[in-house]
Each structure stands twice: as C-alpha cells, then as structure tokens.
Design an enzyme around this catalytic site. Structure first.
Site, PDB file in Angstrom:
ATOM      1  N   TYR A 133     -16.610 -26.460  23.115  1.00 53.44           N
ATOM      2  CA  TYR A 133     -15.977 -26.145  21.825  1.00 53.44           C
ATOM      3  C   TYR A 133     -15.575 -27.456  21.165  1.00 53.44           C
ATOM      4  O   TYR A 133     -14.586 -28.077  21.542  1.00 53.44           O
ATOM      5  CB  TYR A 133     -14.765 -25.240  22.070  1.00 53.44           C
ATOM      6  N   LYS A 161     -20.199 -24.943  20.503  1.00 55.43           N
ATOM      7  CA  LYS A 161     -19.651 -24.300  19.311  1.00 55.43           C
ATOM      8  C   LYS A 161     -19.295 -25.455  18.399  1.00 55.43           C
ATOM      9  O   LYS A 161     -18.387 -26.240  18.690  1.00 55.43           O
ATOM     10  CB  LYS A 161     -18.419 -23.483  19.668  1.00 55.43           C
TER      11      LYS A 161
HETATM   12  C1  HMN Z   1     -11.844 -20.002  17.042  1.00 57.53           C
HETATM   13  O1  HMN Z   1     -11.769 -20.815  17.950  1.00 57.53           O
HETATM   14  O2  HMN Z   1     -11.073 -19.088  16.903  1.00 57.53           O
HETATM   15  C2  HMN Z   1     -12.904 -20.101  15.993  1.00 57.53           C
HETATM   16  O3  HMN Z   1     -14.121 -20.228  16.567  1.00 57.53           O
HETATM   17  C3  HMN Z   1     -12.616 -21.166  15.074  1.00 57.53           C
HETATM   18  C4  HMN Z   1     -13.480 -21.044  13.829  1.00 57.53           C
HETATM   19  O4  HMN Z   1     -14.373 -22.114  13.814  1.00 57.53           O
HETATM   20  C5  HMN Z   1     -12.565 -21.026  12.655  1.00 57.53           C
HETATM   21  N1  HMN Z   1     -11.827 -22.271  12.645  1.00 57.53           N
HETATM   22  C6  HMN Z   1     -10.496 -22.273  12.624  1.00 57.53           C
HETATM   23  O5  HMN Z   1      -9.821 -21.286  12.438  1.00 57.53           O
HETATM   24  C7  HMN Z   1      -9.858 -23.608  12.793  1.00 57.53           C
HETATM   25  C8  HMN Z   1     -13.329 -20.784  11.367  1.00 57.53           C
HETATM   26  O6  HMN Z   1     -13.838 -19.491  11.429  1.00 57.53           O
HETATM   27  C9  HMN Z   1     -12.404 -20.933  10.153  1.00 57.53           C
HETATM   28  O7  HMN Z   1     -11.246 -20.143  10.298  1.00 57.53           O
HETATM   29  C10 HMN Z   1     -13.112 -20.546   8.866  1.00 57.53           C
HETATM   30  O8  HMN Z   1     -14.314 -21.260   8.765  1.00 57.53           O
HETATM   31  C11 HMN Z   1     -12.236 -20.828   7.647  1.00 57.53           C
HETATM   32  O9  HMN Z   1     -12.049 -22.210   7.476  1.00 57.53           O
END
Ligand code: HMN
Length: 289
Positions: A133, A161
């Site tokens: 990740y 990821k």
């Molecule tokens: C997680 O670990 O929950 C997700 O995989 C993280 C995901 O990459 C999200 N990143 C964060 O929340 C920091 C994105 O879905 C993000 O919320 C979205 O792209 C809006 O910026």
C-alpha cells in the site's frame, strides 16, 4: 484479484464503538447496489489507524462473515507495531482473506532495508499474498522503481495499491512489471489510471459511486475516452464536493440518507454540522447517489 474494490467505510457510534448491523448494511449495499468486485478492509477509509487491535479484528471477522466468498477480500494489516501487523495478518489469513495489504511503515524515517524487512516478515509469518500500500502523501514514503523491484523479488508480493498522481512512475512500473497487480487509489484520477494500464482500483467513493466508477473504468479500457471523461467529470463534481465537506463523514452521511446505519466518524475526526448535512442531501438527489 483484478477489479474495482471499495475501501470499506466502518460506522461508529459517538463513543467510537463499531456499529455491527450498519457495517453489514454497508457491505451488502457495496455488493448489491455498487456491484463492486471486492472490498479493501481496514484501510484509511475504514479509519483503521484510529482503531485498536480488537476493533480491527472485529471488522475483519464481520466482513468475512457477511461477504463470505461473494467477492474478493483484501485485508489491510499494516501497523507501526510489526507484531500487531503480523497478528492481524495471521488473523485475516485464517479467516480466508484472499490477500493482505500493508501500508508502508510511516512516521519514523525508515530506510529501505527496514521497509523490506517489514514486508518480508509479514509474508513469512502469514504465507499470504501481499499488496504493497503506497500512499506517499500520507506516509511520506516514496518508493522508487528500483525499490519496487526489490520488494517484488519476494514472489508473494503480488502487486501495489498505487495512491499517487505520478503517472510517469506508474507507466514505468506497468512496463517493467506486466504481471504484477496494480490497483489505483485516487478515484478522481481513475480514467488516467485506467489508460495507464492498471488492473483495477480501490476507492473510498466507490462505497457510494461504484456504478459510475465501473463505467469510467470499462469505457476507458474499451478506448471510449470521450464518454469515459464525461463520467469522470460528473464523478469529480461529486468528489470535489465530498472532499470540501470532509471525505469520510460525508460518505457516511450519503449512506445514511439511503437508510443505512452508517453512523459517525471516530474521534478526533469530526462529524458534519447541520449545514453540511443539508448539502449532502442536495448532492444525493442531484447525482442520484
Ligand atoms: C483506503 O486505504 O481506505 C483507500 O484505499 C484509500 C483511497 O486511496 C482513498 N484515499 C484516501 O482516503 C486517503 C481514495 O479513495 C480517496 O478517498 C479518494 O480518491 C478521494 O480523494
């Protein structure tokens, strides 16, 4: 393990306890309404780093119990306490999770040898597949292509990821490692990731907008860029407002408008005020969420 995964949201009450029935409802709507291929459990969006070990295990257990083998399940087990990461990894593996994922160790400036040790230790203790990740904006850890290559030498490291906006590095990784799984992490850049050749994506907003995400991904993969962009523009209008209001409480508020017991965020994250809740209602009806 290819496909679209929701980064599962976890509902809490005001004391920070997990709302089990609400969690089950969120899982079901992800499967039945958003039609996702899998769930990424205990990631950032699951407020993992605000939970204690017992809570993290509880979430793993409820998710497996509710989802069974209907969809793929990835357990994020990364923790600064390597023993905890291993314990969680063993727990999720015994429950039957399809793969593990672990955030790069953060806060302390770990060198690469220490980062590699961490991944190899979790893999050795669990025997499960591992998805790195990588989220440099939150961890400060920017892995180079040479470092990904070193990590991939452990064949149990099946992929990444990739939550970054560096599309040059993404292109280099894709070309160098055609057989590794790349799941992209920024929902607002799904189209760019799709044309860069990722195998799928993991996102917080797929909990509420999974169907549009599927259209973007499929249209982009089919080469129908113009239509894919139309969907992405609409999606980004949603994401822009969600980010402005506060990502996790807003996603939960959207689910609550659909009658799901999505609860609150875990303190110190703050819940939405009444004005913001009104805006959420407008968003839901405008975009038919
Ligand atoms: C997680 O670990 O929950 C997700 O995989 C993280 C995901 O990459 C999200 N990143 C964060 O929340 C920091 C994105 O879905 C993000 O919320 C979205 O792209 C809006 O910026």
């Amino acid at each position: 393990m290819k496909g679209l995964y929701s980064a599962l949201l976890v509902p809490f009450d005001e004391e920070g306890n997990i709302l089990e029935s609400g969690l089950r409802q969120i899982i079901r709507q992800n499967i039945e309404e958003q039609k996702i291929d899998g769930l990424y459990v205990n990631g950032s969006s699951g407020e993992n780093f605000l939970m204690n070990t017992i809570q993290k295990k509880k979430v793993f257990e409820i998710v497996k119990d509710e989802a069974g083998n209907e969809i793929k399940l990835i357990a994020q087990v990364g923790a600064l306490d390597l023993k905890e990461a291993i314990e969680l990894g063993q727990y999720a593996t015994e429950l039957g999770y399809d793969a593990l994922s672990a955030v790069t160790p953060f806060y302390y400036p770990f060198n690469f040898e220490e980062i590699k040790y961490y991944y190899d230790a979790i893999i050795e203790a669990t025997g499960n597949d591992m998805i790195i990740y990588s989220i440099p904006a939150l961890t400060g850890v920017n892995l180079s292509i040479q470092q990904f290559d070193e990590l991939f030498k452990n064949e149990k490291v099946i992929g990444i990821k990739y939550t970054a906006a560096d599309f040059f590095l993404l292109e280099r990784i894709r070309k160098a490692f055609p057989d590794k799984l790349i799941l992209s992490g920024f929902d607002e850049m799904l189209i760019q990731a799709a044309v860069s050749g990722v195998d799928g994506a993991i996102g917080s907003t797929y909990n509420i907008n999974g169907r549009r995400a599927r259209q973007i991904f499929n249209l982009a993969k089919e080469g129908n860029i113009q239509e894919a962009y139309e969907r992405q523009h609409e999606t980004n209008d949603i994401i822009e407002q969600v980010l402005a209001l506060g990502i996790y409480p807003t996603l939960k508020a959207v689910l609550s408008t659909k009658g799901i017991e999505a609860g609150s965020v875990k303190r110190p994250l703050a819940p939405l005020d009444d004005d913001s809740l009104e805006k959420v209602k407008e968003l839901v009806s405008k975009y038919n969420l």
